[in-house]
Design a protein around this motif. Structure first.
Motif, PDB file in Angstrom:
ATOM      1  N   LYS A 252       0.842  -1.199   0.000  1.00  0.00           N
ATOM      2  CA  LYS A 252       0.000   0.000   0.000  1.00  0.00           C
ATOM      3  C   LYS A 252       0.877   1.248   0.000  1.00  0.00           C
ATOM      4  O   LYS A 252       1.857   1.322   0.741  1.00  0.00           O
ATOM      5  N   PRO A 253       0.574   2.244  -0.826  1.00  0.00           N
ATOM      6  CA  PRO A 253       1.434   3.431  -0.921  1.00  0.00           C
ATOM      7  C   PRO A 253       1.598   4.154   0.409  1.00  0.00           C
ATOM      8  O   PRO A 253       0.680   4.210   1.225  1.00  0.00           O
ATOM      9  N   PHE A 254       2.786   4.694   0.612  1.00  0.00           N
ATOM     10  CA  PHE A 254       3.066   5.544   1.754  1.00  0.00           C
ATOM     11  C   PHE A 254       2.838   7.006   1.374  1.00  0.00           C
ATOM     12  O   PHE A 254       3.102   7.405   0.233  1.00  0.00           O
ATOM     13  N   ALA A 255       2.404   7.808   2.335  1.00  0.00           N
ATOM     14  CA  ALA A 255       2.321   9.250   2.136  1.00  0.00           C
ATOM     15  C   ALA A 255       3.697   9.868   2.331  1.00  0.00           C
ATOM     16  O   ALA A 255       4.555   9.324   3.032  1.00  0.00           O
ATOM     17  N   LEU A 256       3.887  11.020   1.705  1.00  0.00           N
ATOM     18  CA  LEU A 256       5.172  11.712   1.756  1.00  0.00           C
ATOM     19  C   LEU A 256       4.971  13.148   2.224  1.00  0.00           C
ATOM     20  O   LEU A 256       3.927  13.757   1.972  1.00  0.00           O
TER      21      LEU A 256
END
Length: 787
Positions: A252-256
């Protein structure tokens, strides 16, 4: 001054008028115009009494609206003309209590004035990570009760120093009655802890050491405004992979978080609206299309053309990112399926196996508030996760049939869905929707859900008169609703899932009357006991009718199909070929199962054991993704559907696949057509053509685009049949940018008026609002919905 020519106005203002510098603004305006009287906060909003000449009062009202503080919003202003009482001056009076309906502001990102101060070596707040004023800083995350005054916040333990007290009491200062006001001498402070709670550093040294740890590839848990973030260098593949393994978050994508807008633009495409959202007081995570030049390691968002990015939104984040100068992963500080940590001691216990260091502070967080997520659709902001910066701002709704004379206005509680849960309360013509609470799969998550309800009840002194819940009997939220209603001896109002989706969107747009609602998602309990998810609902003032849905298919293994798109594919293919499917080894999904697994699935499908029927478009997305080989199993919800959307890439085509609809009776009136059994939209011709294209070597891009286009044409065709001009698009499937934008364009081209969700998520985060609307309809004399 001749009192005979004086008039007194009493003004009651409701809206976002507390915590935004509204009272000092009123004070300055009144004194500038030579008016006398007073202003105070009440539990409903702001109350003003001013005396002066008619012309002075007219000018006051005009300028009040034109010059109000930038973070404020006036929902209603009621002015009454009274006899003058002879006030001597204008003053700001103490707050009063009463029935609590005032709007609680969300937490606001750092304003330019405070930002300038923390980077000014001559300022007494230089590098102070808790700097704020009436234009920015924590609000909802520190509030414990109304009205919004310092004793009712978690700042009550910090006694103001003389300098801060002077600012707080000066109506001409921008920190006048800034409830979280503080400085290095009297306010919260930072500490850096080890995994065993050992104090390693304090204040600026703690911040510097935390930055050094991130540079070294360590994982740092940082306590922010509404909870903890887990932070690592987004350029460091090894560090990001270690975070994934420790957090059990495979794909699942991580926030940046990026240090500046310039650094974001070096890595992503940023439109003018997207830049405005990034810089806005809400400062959400914005989904942006990444450029090939991005230095962010691919494991941050595997196989994803987008990045979820935010700018620093607190002084702490600004100072940290200015020191680092590179993008940092800032994912929620929690374990899988658990709520975000808000307390440093809790964080040590729950995150000790993940984080190497803990950057903490001693300002308590009253409730968890995660980061909001938005994306731009059709040139408009669409909120996908509504939390920090947005919650708990209310949705103002149109009034329904008023209660009988002398009966109290109903106060409704809606407990939302099981996934992406939010809860909601209705007070008069306002619905307060909570921050994103997450999935209710674990004990900590369910406890956070209960705490959120208790928190809203405490803030507003609310005792619900009825509870709305989902129709699904096994949802934890539904079971809780029945238990609480039994305790309080109030009614429970179950609401069909997709009906709630449609009403949520209609409420946001204050849309009344009849409409055609298209509610497409992964799972929702239907009125007939089956799993719905590809619904066309005709909405009237009082009820709904299911006028069409996609052809149902079976899900072998039930809930297992959510994480195994190949099971959805098997259900779709079994609908086409029956048992003969198992003699067709070239079908891709079959090749992913072991022989004994195939034997079990055949038994399940043939005997209809643990194979629930579904009309879900979400599961159809999964099935097609598996059939063309994109994903047979997934690591997170929606991964296969996202891959199918991403597969389109930049391909532009109007081609679509055929589908089948029963012939529409031409001799019947519209009202008669609507009363027929639901139309079943048959996807079989489409799937057979997809199988042929796939076996012929057609590209995934081409198949994905034609599949999306076919779904759009299904919507257009049903819109023509039903004949309602307003078309409501809602449900998790309409988080898909290609599907949503193309549907809107096609509907507009055919003369329809499409509506889609913007301020409230189209996914299950919007269900609670829809439940409130359905309950209000029922309580005002609505009928039972039809199947």
């Amino acid at each position: 001054m001749n009192v005979a020519f004086q008039q007194r106005l009493q003004i009651v203002i409701q809206g976002a008028v507390q915590g935004v510098g509204f009272r000092p603004f009123i004070y300055r305006l009144a004194t500038e115009l030579g008016l006398v009287g007073w202003v105070n906060n009440s539990a409903q909003g702001v109350v003003i009494e001013v005396e002066g000449s008619r012309s002075q009062l007219d000018t006051f009202l005009l300028r009040l609206d034109q010059e109000k503080p930038p973070r404020s919003h006036i929902q209603s202003l009621e002015a009454s003309c009274l006899n003058p009482v002879g006030y001597a001056a204008f003053e700001i009076r103490a707050s009063v209590v009463g029935e609590k309906t005032a709007i609680v502001l969300p937490d606001l990102s750092t304003c330019p004035d405070c930002l300038q101060e923390i980077f000014d070596p001559t300022n007494r707040r230089y590098r102070y990570p808790f700097t704020n004023c009436t234009n920015c800083g924590p609000r909802f995350s520190i509030l414990e009760a109304l009205p919004y005054d310092r004793p009712n916040t978690t700042m009550q333990r910090f006694k103001l120093c003389q300098h801060c007290q002077t600012e707080y009491e000066n109506p001409l200062d921008r920190r006048f009655h800034a409830q979280p006001n503080a400085c290095p001498h009297c306010g919260p402070h930072l500490e850096l802890w080890s995994q065993t709670s050992e104090l390693l550093a304090s204040d600026d040294n703690a911040l510097n050491m935390a930055a050094d740890a991130i540079r070294q590839g360590k994982i740092v848990a940082i306590k922010g405004i509404g909870g903890f973030h887990l932070c690592v260098d987004a350029r460091n593949e090894k560090a990001v992979q270690r975070l994934r393994q420790a957090k059990h978050r495979e794909a699942k994508p991580f926030a940046l978080m990026y240090p500046s807008m310039a650094s974001i633009k070096a890595h992503c495409e940023v439109s003018e609206l997207e830049a405005q959202l990034l810089r806005s007081p809400a400062a959400p995570i914005v989904l942006l299309h990444k450029l090939s030049a991005s230095s962010v390691t691919p494991s941050v968002a595997p196989n994803n053309p987008s990045l979820g990015i935010m700018l620093p939104y607190t002084p702490l984040h600004h100072l940290l990112m200015a020191d680092l100068g590179f993008p940092v992963v800032t994912t929620s500080g929690n374990c899988v399926d658990e709520p975000i940590c808000t307390n440093e001691h809790e964080a040590i216990q729950r995150l000790e196996t993940i984080a190497d260091r803990f950057l903490v502070h001693n300002r308590e967080i009253a409730r968890p508030v995660d980061d909001s997520i938005v994306r731009v659709l059709m040139g408009q902001e669409t909120v996908l996760r509504r939390a920090r910066g947005y919650a708990p701002l209310p949705i103002r709704i149109r009034s329904h049939t008023p209660p009988p004379p002398h009966s109290p206005t109903p106060h409704l509680l809606a407990v939302g869905a099981h996934l992406k849960n939010t809860i909601a309360f209705s007070i008069d013509q306002q619905v307060f929707v909570s921050q994103h609470l997450g999935d209710l799969d674990t004990v900590p998550a369910f406890e956070a859900f209960q705490q959120a309800i208790a928190s809203f009840q405490q803030i507003y002194d609310l005792q619900p008169t009825a509870i709305a819940c989902d129709l699904h009997p096994d949802y934890r939220s539904t079971q809780f609703a029945h238990q609480l209603a039994c305790q309080l001896q109030i009614p429970v109002i179950p609401v069909q899932h997709h009906y709630a989706h449609v009403l949520s969107c209609m409420a946001e747009h204050q849309l009344e009357g009849s409409a055609l609602g298209i509610a497409w998602d992964g799972t929702g309990y239907g009125s007939d006991g089956t799993i719905w998810g590809g619904e066309f609902l005709h909405i009237t003032d009082r009820n709904f009718q299911r006028v069409a849905h996609l052809r149902p298919f079976r899900l072998p293994g039930g809930d297992k199909a959510v994480r195994e798109p190949r099971r959805s594919a098997m259900g779709v293919l079994y609908e086409l070929f029956g048992d003969a499917m198992f003699e067709m080894p070239t079908l891709g999904p079959l090749q992913t199962f072991l022989p004994q697994e195939l034997k079990l699935i055949k038994t399940m499908l043939s005997n209809q054991i643990n194979c629930p029927m579904t009309s879900s478009v979400g599961r159809l997305f999964d099935a097609i993704a598996s059939i063309i080989g994109l994903h047979h199993q997934t690591q997170f919800e929606g991964q296969a559907a996202m891959a199918l959307e991403f597969a389109i890439e930049a391909l532009e085509t109007n081609e679509s696949y055929p589908f089948s609809l029963p012939r529409s009776p031409t001799s019947l009136k519209k009202s008669e057509i609507l009363n027929l059994e639901p139309v079943i939209i048959d996807w079989e011709p489409m799937v057979r053509n997809i199988l042929m294209d796939s076996s012929a070597g057609a590209s995934s891009s081409s198949i994905a685009a034609k599949f999306h286009n076919t779904l759009v044409e299904m919507i257009v065709e049903m819109a023509k049949r039903v004949g309602e001009e307003p078309i409501v698009l809602t449900g998790g499937c309409f988080q898909n940018r290609y599907l949503t934008e193309r549907t809107i364009q096609r509907l507009r081209a055919e003369g329809f008026r499409p509506y889609w969700q913007q301020r409230i998520p189209p996914n299950d985060g919007g269900i609670a609002l829809g439940q409130i609307m359905a309950a209000l309809r029922e309580l005002s004399g609505g009928k039972e919905p039809c199947v």
